[in-house]
Design a protein around this motif. Structure first.
Motif, mmCIF file in Angstrom:
data_model
loop_
_atom_site.group_PDB
_atom_site.id
_atom_site.type_symbol
_atom_site.label_atom_id
_atom_site.label_comp_id
_atom_site.label_asym_id
_atom_site.label_seq_id
_atom_site.Cartn_x
_atom_site.Cartn_y
_atom_site.Cartn_z
ATOM 1 N N HIS A 194 107.690 15.458 13.949
ATOM 2 C CA HIS A 194 106.418 15.294 13.217
ATOM 3 C C HIS A 194 105.991 13.837 13.244
ATOM 4 O O HIS A 194 104.826 13.527 13.511
ATOM 5 N N ALA A 195 106.951 12.943 12.934
ATOM 6 C CA ALA A 195 106.607 11.526 12.828
ATOM 7 C C ALA A 195 106.106 10.988 14.169
ATOM 8 O O ALA A 195 105.143 10.213 14.225
ATOM 9 N N GLN A 196 106.744 11.419 15.254
ATOM 10 C CA GLN A 196 106.323 10.942 16.578
ATOM 11 C C GLN A 196 104.932 11.471 16.945
ATOM 12 O O GLN A 196 104.109 10.733 17.490
ATOM 13 N N LEU A 197 104.669 12.725 16.622
ATOM 14 C CA LEU A 197 103.334 13.254 16.930
ATOM 15 C C LEU A 197 102.274 12.622 16.025
ATOM 16 O O LEU A 197 101.134 12.406 16.440
ATOM 17 N N LYS A 198 102.658 12.308 14.805
ATOM 18 C CA LYS A 198 101.697 11.701 13.868
ATOM 19 C C LYS A 198 101.203 10.356 14.395
ATOM 20 O O LYS A 198 100.038 10.001 14.235
ATOM 21 N N VAL A 199 102.097 9.604 15.041
ATOM 22 C CA VAL A 199 101.693 8.316 15.624
ATOM 23 C C VAL A 199 100.534 8.535 16.598
ATOM 24 O O VAL A 199 99.543 7.798 16.607
ATOM 25 N N TRP A 200 100.648 9.585 17.411
ATOM 26 C CA TRP A 200 99.603 9.871 18.408
ATOM 27 C C TRP A 200 98.324 10.382 17.756
ATOM 28 O O TRP A 200 97.219 10.026 18.165
ATOM 29 N N VAL A 201 98.489 11.253 16.767
ATOM 30 C CA VAL A 201 97.304 11.788 16.078
ATOM 31 C C VAL A 201 96.555 10.641 15.385
ATOM 32 O O VAL A 201 95.321 10.528 15.490
ATOM 33 N N ASP A 202 97.290 9.767 14.725
ATOM 34 C CA ASP A 202 96.638 8.634 14.040
ATOM 35 C C ASP A 202 95.927 7.730 15.051
ATOM 36 O O ASP A 202 94.811 7.272 14.818
ATOM 37 N N TYR A 217 105.815 25.631 26.233
ATOM 38 C CA TYR A 217 107.240 25.969 26.100
ATOM 39 C C TYR A 217 107.691 26.091 24.640
ATOM 40 O O TYR A 217 108.886 26.034 24.339
ATOM 41 N N VAL A 218 106.734 26.265 23.749
ATOM 42 C CA VAL A 218 107.030 26.264 22.311
ATOM 43 C C VAL A 218 108.024 27.367 21.913
ATOM 44 O O VAL A 218 108.799 27.197 20.960
ATOM 45 N N ALA A 219 108.035 28.471 22.639
ATOM 46 C CA ALA A 219 108.918 29.589 22.264
ATOM 47 C C ALA A 219 110.399 29.223 22.398
ATOM 48 O O ALA A 219 111.270 29.968 21.952
ATOM 49 N N TYR A 220 110.683 28.075 23.012
ATOM 50 C CA TYR A 220 112.086 27.664 23.208
ATOM 51 C C TYR A 220 112.567 26.707 22.123
ATOM 52 O O TYR A 220 113.734 26.312 22.122
ATOM 53 N N LEU A 221 111.671 26.319 21.214
ATOM 54 C CA LEU A 221 112.087 25.423 20.128
ATOM 55 C C LEU A 221 113.023 26.182 19.200
ATOM 56 O O LEU A 221 112.680 27.250 18.707
ATOM 57 N N ARG A 222 114.197 25.624 18.938
ATOM 58 C CA ARG A 222 115.136 26.251 18.019
ATOM 59 C C ARG A 222 115.398 25.367 16.800
ATOM 60 O O ARG A 222 115.852 25.862 15.780
ATOM 61 N N ASP A 223 115.140 24.072 16.938
ATOM 62 C CA ASP A 223 115.366 23.159 15.827
ATOM 63 C C ASP A 223 114.250 23.360 14.790
ATOM 64 O O ASP A 223 113.083 23.080 15.066
ATOM 65 N N PRO A 224 114.607 23.880 13.596
ATOM 66 C CA PRO A 224 113.560 24.203 12.613
ATOM 67 C C PRO A 224 112.831 22.971 12.075
ATOM 68 O O PRO A 224 111.764 23.095 11.461
ATOM 69 N N GLN A 225 113.398 21.788 12.303
ATOM 70 C CA GLN A 225 112.745 20.562 11.819
ATOM 71 C C GLN A 225 111.566 20.160 12.710
ATOM 72 O O GLN A 225 110.737 19.343 12.313
ATOM 73 N N LEU A 226 111.521 20.682 13.927
ATOM 74 C CA LEU A 226 110.500 20.213 14.875
ATOM 75 C C LEU A 226 109.184 20.965 14.689
ATOM 76 O O LEU A 226 109.192 22.173 14.415
ATOM 77 N N PRO A 227 108.066 20.277 14.865
ATOM 78 C CA PRO A 227 106.774 20.972 14.752
ATOM 79 C C PRO A 227 106.573 21.885 15.954
ATOM 80 O O PRO A 227 106.990 21.556 17.062
ATOM 81 N N GLN A 228 105.947 23.036 15.721
ATOM 82 C CA GLN A 228 105.669 23.955 16.835
ATOM 83 C C GLN A 228 104.270 23.738 17.372
ATOM 84 O O GLN A 228 103.982 24.007 18.534
ATOM 85 N N ASN A 343 116.080 22.974 23.347
ATOM 86 C CA ASN A 343 114.830 23.481 22.778
ATOM 87 C C ASN A 343 113.821 23.657 23.903
ATOM 88 O O ASN A 343 112.607 23.540 23.703
ATOM 89 N N SER A 344 114.324 23.908 25.083
ATOM 90 C CA SER A 344 113.467 23.946 26.273
ATOM 91 C C SER A 344 114.214 24.638 27.411
ATOM 92 O O SER A 344 115.444 24.561 27.477
ATOM 93 N N PRO A 345 113.485 25.305 28.311
ATOM 94 C CA PRO A 345 114.162 25.958 29.443
ATOM 95 C C PRO A 345 114.440 25.001 30.599
ATOM 96 O O PRO A 345 114.923 25.435 31.638
ATOM 97 N N TYR A 346 114.081 23.732 30.456
ATOM 98 C CA TYR A 346 114.325 22.766 31.531
ATOM 99 C C TYR A 346 115.430 21.787 31.150
ATOM 100 O O TYR A 346 115.503 21.349 29.991
ATOM 101 N N ILE A 347 116.228 21.432 32.147
ATOM 102 C CA ILE A 347 117.288 20.447 31.944
ATOM 103 C C ILE A 347 117.014 19.318 32.927
ATOM 104 O O ILE A 347 116.854 19.543 34.134
#
Ligand code: MLT
Length: 406
Positions: A194-202, A217-228, A343-347
């Protein structure tokens, strides 16, 4: 005399995945008896979720009866799908998105390539490096980039995403108007908080800039803390368009269905400094150049939001994440650093050698296809991307071959 769009001559000779396909085809022709394992392009391998298949069939059956037959649908998508998306992907997470802010299409690749068309030609464009090549190439075709020198276009501002910044780029030092961001990221698999995206939004709000937020690739997010969604960040409705796809979520790469969200709060300015609605502009463009996704496909997409659909999509994406875990573990064993895959299908693997050379060695000696990092930009040199989209048996076989090779 019919003249060519000269900007096309500034493009790389061929599109990255077309280039790879050519090398792979040559290998297959030279080695007809050998089995090739593809972990390059992110193309799904597993069947569609049963809920989607049932809805798809029912949609086709409706077309077989006069009473339920459908001709042209709304260009923006049927209400049943736009409502299911607004509720299922956004409102349920506290993000305000209305159904009529959703534009259903056949592909995120097309949407993300086409969106630049509604902006002025002399805007300054910020592009991550490494990056999904469509963001760059569509701006080259439009004439916004100037010529390429040493893999960089003079007219673009590059946002370097490296190990040092956790693959989340810092704000540009030069002013920019259009910013492309993708999280979970293609190609690195990195995520943003959230904090990293907020920097860009601001930044975007303060500079009257616009963010193209690719969330394919949002369907691969598993960390509940991350924004979707970027709309979970306050103020994003005023500065961001979000792109999503059913391709990687529900296995629709061959079926084709995606959508973008264009909030009504989003503005763009004309040469006289007057505000214009991005929603109105995109609606005009979309309804002029696009005639809607086929009805049975939209029925299949809407089934993703049913309780069965949600369970099945989760199982499908868990399956690919299981593959990703095996890939990560194998490279960790060999002492090669990886990002992505959780949290992603790519490595994204740091191979510590020329990435095309690694690609060729892997193809020629192991019959395994990856994607060379340098194909995604200068910062991708020394890396390759592995896609987790494959059967478990193929992933295990590929990792065995890689272990032998390395
Ligand atoms: C990729 O491999 O980066 C994607 O499959 C490309 C795409 O979705 O167009």
């Amino acid at each position: 005399m019919i003249r060519v769009n000269e900007h096309y001559s500034k493009l790389k000779a061929s599109y990255l995945f077309a280039d790879i396909a050519k090398r792979v085809a040559a290998w297959s022709q030279a080695n007809p008896e050998k089995k090739l394992i593809r972990m390059g392009i992110g193309d799904v391998t597993e069947p569609l979720p049963p809920a989607c298949i049932a809805a798809f069939h029912a949609g086709v059956d409706e077309l077989a009866r006069r009473e339920t037959f459908k001709g042209y649908g709304p260009e923006q998508g049927y209400a049943f799908l736009r409502e299911a998306i607004a509720q299922g992907d956004f409102q349920s997470r506290g993000a305000k998105v209305d159904p009529d802010e959703i534009f259903v299409s056949d592909s995120s690749k097309c949407d993300v390539g086409n969106i630049q068309e509604i902006f002025a030609n002399d805007i300054r464009v910020a592009i991550p490096d490494p990056v999904y090549p469509v963001y760059v190439d569509s701006n080259v075709m439009a004439g916004r980039t100037g010529a390429s020198e040493n893999d960089r276009y003079a007219g673009l501002v590059y946002l370097e995403s490296t190990h040092a910044n956790g693959y989340v780029p810092a704000l540009p030092t030069a002013p920019v108007d259009l910013i492309y961001l993708c999280f979970p990221n293609n190609p690195t698999g990195a995520t943003a908080t959230h904090a990293q995206l907020k920097v860009w939004v601001d930044y975007a709000r303060a500079n009257k800039a616009l963010i193209v937020f690719d969330a394919a690739y949002v369907a691969y997010l598993r960390d509940p803390q991350l924004p979707q969604s970027i709309y979970e960040i306050a103020g994003a409705r005023e500065c961001a368009i979000e792109f999503r796809s059913f391709s990687k979520t529900a296995g629709f790469t061959g079926v084709r269905c995606a959508f973008i969200v264009v909030p009504k709060d989003l503005k763009v300015w004309d040469a006289a400094g007057r505000e214009q609605s991005v929603h109105a502009l995109w609606n005009r463009r979309h309804s002029t150049k696009f005639n809607g996704v086929s009805y049975p496909v939209q029925k299949a997409a809407a089934a993703v939001y049913t309780p069965d659909g949600q369970t099945q999509v989760r199982a499908l994406t868990d399956f690919y994440l299981g593959n990703a875990k095996l890939v990560r573990a194998e490279f960790a064993r060999r002492g090669l650093a990886c990002v992505g895959g959780e949290n992603s299908p790519y490595i994204w693997v740091e191979v510590k050698r020329d990435s095309w050379e690694f690609f060729d060695t892997l193809l020629n000696q192991a019959g395994v296809v990856c994607t060379p990092g340098a194909g995604f930009g200068r910062c991708g040199q020394g890396y390759v991307r592995f896609s987790a989209f494959n059967s478990r048996a193929n992933v295990e076989e590929a990792l065995g071959r890689i272990a032998t090779l390395l």
